[in-house]
Design a protein around this motif. Structure first.
Motif, mmCIF file in Angstrom:
data_model
loop_
_atom_site.group_PDB
_atom_site.id
_atom_site.type_symbol
_atom_site.label_atom_id
_atom_site.label_comp_id
_atom_site.label_asym_id
_atom_site.label_seq_id
_atom_site.Cartn_x
_atom_site.Cartn_y
_atom_site.Cartn_z
ATOM 1 N N VAL A 62 62.526 31.429 26.602
ATOM 2 C CA VAL A 62 61.381 32.208 26.119
ATOM 3 C C VAL A 62 61.863 33.531 25.546
ATOM 4 O O VAL A 62 61.361 34.004 24.512
ATOM 5 C CB VAL A 62 60.368 32.432 27.258
ATOM 6 N N HIS A 63 62.854 34.134 26.190
ATOM 7 C CA HIS A 63 63.416 35.393 25.697
ATOM 8 C C HIS A 63 64.022 35.212 24.309
ATOM 9 O O HIS A 63 63.804 36.037 23.408
ATOM 10 C CB HIS A 63 64.466 35.901 26.687
ATOM 11 N N CYS A 64 64.773 34.121 24.117
ATOM 12 C CA CYS A 64 65.353 33.846 22.794
ATOM 13 C C CYS A 64 64.268 33.576 21.761
ATOM 14 O O CYS A 64 64.374 34.004 20.603
ATOM 15 C CB CYS A 64 66.304 32.660 22.885
ATOM 16 N N ASP A 65 63.224 32.869 22.186
ATOM 17 C CA ASP A 65 62.130 32.554 21.271
ATOM 18 C C ASP A 65 61.428 33.823 20.803
ATOM 19 O O ASP A 65 61.128 33.988 19.612
ATOM 20 C CB ASP A 65 61.149 31.615 21.969
ATOM 21 N N LEU A 66 61.162 34.737 21.723
ATOM 22 C CA LEU A 66 60.487 35.981 21.356
ATOM 23 C C LEU A 66 61.401 36.891 20.541
ATOM 24 O O LEU A 66 60.937 37.608 19.648
ATOM 25 C CB LEU A 66 60.012 36.706 22.617
ATOM 26 N N ARG A 67 62.683 36.852 20.839
ATOM 27 C CA ARG A 67 63.615 37.687 20.083
ATOM 28 C C ARG A 67 63.692 37.237 18.630
ATOM 29 O O ARG A 67 63.856 38.056 17.725
ATOM 30 C CB ARG A 67 64.995 37.638 20.736
ATOM 31 N N GLU A 68 63.563 35.916 18.395
ATOM 32 C CA GLU A 68 63.538 35.422 17.017
ATOM 33 C C GLU A 68 62.300 35.900 16.270
ATOM 34 O O GLU A 68 62.321 36.007 15.039
ATOM 35 C CB GLU A 68 63.588 33.890 17.015
ATOM 36 N N ASP A 69 61.229 36.190 17.021
ATOM 37 C CA ASP A 69 60.006 36.726 16.411
ATOM 38 C C ASP A 69 59.988 38.252 16.419
ATOM 39 O O ASP A 69 58.921 38.864 16.250
ATOM 40 C CB ASP A 69 58.777 36.193 17.153
ATOM 41 N N SER A 70 61.160 38.853 16.649
ATOM 42 C CA SER A 70 61.316 40.318 16.628
ATOM 43 C C SER A 70 60.523 41.005 17.731
ATOM 44 O O SER A 70 60.050 42.137 17.562
ATOM 45 C CB SER A 70 60.911 40.882 15.253
ATOM 46 N N VAL A 71 60.359 40.328 18.871
ATOM 47 C CA VAL A 71 59.715 40.941 20.035
ATOM 48 C C VAL A 71 60.821 41.443 20.958
ATOM 49 O O VAL A 71 61.588 40.660 21.508
ATOM 50 C CB VAL A 71 58.811 39.940 20.773
ATOM 51 N N LEU A 72 60.918 42.748 21.127
ATOM 52 C CA LEU A 72 61.987 43.352 21.912
ATOM 53 C C LEU A 72 61.539 43.518 23.358
ATOM 54 O O LEU A 72 60.583 44.240 23.652
ATOM 55 C CB LEU A 72 62.376 44.711 21.317
ATOM 56 N N CYS A 73 62.217 42.819 24.257
ATOM 57 C CA CYS A 73 61.947 42.935 25.688
ATOM 58 C C CYS A 73 63.119 42.321 26.433
ATOM 59 O O CYS A 73 63.896 41.553 25.864
ATOM 60 C CB CYS A 73 60.636 42.244 26.078
ATOM 61 N N GLY A 74 63.244 42.650 27.698
ATOM 62 C CA GLY A 74 64.339 42.127 28.497
ATOM 63 C C GLY A 74 64.001 40.789 29.133
ATOM 64 O O GLY A 74 62.832 40.467 29.371
ATOM 65 N N GLU A 75 65.051 40.014 29.415
ATOM 66 C CA GLU A 75 64.837 38.706 30.035
ATOM 67 C C GLU A 75 64.286 38.842 31.451
ATOM 68 O O GLU A 75 63.454 38.039 31.888
ATOM 69 C CB GLU A 75 66.149 37.923 30.058
ATOM 70 N N LYS A 76 64.744 39.865 32.189
ATOM 71 C CA LYS A 76 64.249 40.059 33.551
ATOM 72 C C LYS A 76 62.756 40.394 33.552
ATOM 73 O O LYS A 76 62.021 39.984 34.456
ATOM 74 C CB LYS A 76 65.042 41.163 34.239
ATOM 75 N N ARG A 77 62.328 41.120 32.551
ATOM 76 C CA ARG A 77 60.901 41.436 32.453
ATOM 77 C C ARG A 77 60.086 40.177 32.194
ATOM 78 O O ARG A 77 59.015 39.976 32.784
ATOM 79 C CB ARG A 77 60.680 42.456 31.337
ATOM 80 N N ILE A 78 60.605 39.306 31.330
ATOM 81 C CA ILE A 78 59.924 38.036 31.059
ATOM 82 C C ILE A 78 59.886 37.176 32.314
ATOM 83 O O ILE A 78 58.864 36.556 32.631
ATOM 84 C CB ILE A 78 60.624 37.301 29.906
#
Length: 223
Positions: A62-78
């Motif tokens: 999910v973290h990689c998916d959101l990062r591809e959509d330019s959503v900046l957040c940490g994996e631990k937060r997700i």
């Protein structure tokens, strides 16, 4: 207190917890923090990615998916938000284990690696495999006409029994309706060496043939 206000009176909860009602009302009137609002907006995107993956993605994907959509957040937060929302990914299934018994020797190898056939419905080959699904492992039996390499019968079940093989052969016989005896080639699995399989083949003009044990070259056309 807010979670249990439908079950208990506010006055009683404040007395037991030694809290002031004025403090509770002040907490209720307090607006949500920027962090809470950001988490709620992020959780919407997490749920969207999770549902589009059919509940397969965990927090790293999910973290990689959101990062591809330019959503900046940490994996631990997700991961924290997914735990809070009880979003659990579907884990992989363990491969089924098989008990190795005595090899069946009820039929000789009549095919002898002659994989080129002149006419249809002269030689059929069959085998069993397993497929991973969202419901677990399923066993698949396929019957192939060696002349055209076309699938003439198949059967699927959650257990690997003789009935699984017979259902596939029944479909093949019903669809093709052969006029002359047909050779049916298989490996030395217990399903193909059972008495029920032998009797069914005899009653339906099928001549069993088996490859040698552990020799995939004699059975490669059915793999």
């Amino acid at each position: 207190m807010a979670k249990h206000k439908d079950q208990f009176r506010l006055h009683s909860m404040c007395r037991v917890l030694r809290a002031q009602r004025s403090g509770y009302y002040a907490w209720q009137a307090k607006p949500k923090s920027k962090r809470t609002l950001a988490d709620e907006a992020l959780l919407v995107l997490i749920k969207q990615s999770f549902e589009e993956s059919r509940s397969i993605y965990g927090s790293p994907r999910v973290h990689c998916d959101l990062r591809e959509d330019s959503v900046l957040c940490g994996e631990k937060r997700i991961a924290r938000l997914m735990r809070k929302a009880q979003l659990r990914s579907v884990r992989g299934y363990k491969r089924p284990r098989f008990r190795v018994g005595m090899p069946a020797t009820t039929a000789p190898n009549r095919l002898q690696r002659e994989f080129t056939v002149a006419l249809p419905d002269q030689v059929w080959v069959t085998d069993i495999t397993y497929i991973r699904t969202h419901e677990g492992w399923l066993y698949l039996t396929v019957v192939i006409d060696l002349y055209s390499r076309a699938v003439v019968g198949w059967s699927m079940n959650s257990t690997m029994t003789t009935e699984l093989v017979l259902d596939a052969l029944m479909m093949a016989v019903w669809r093709r309706r052969p006029k002359t005896p047909v050779m049916i080639h298989s490996d030395q699995g217990s399903q193909f060496g059972s008495d029920d399989f032998s009797r069914w083949c005899k009653d339906n003009q099928l001549v069993p043939s088996m490859s040698r044990r552990g020799n995939c070259w004699e059975h490669q056309c059915g793999c």
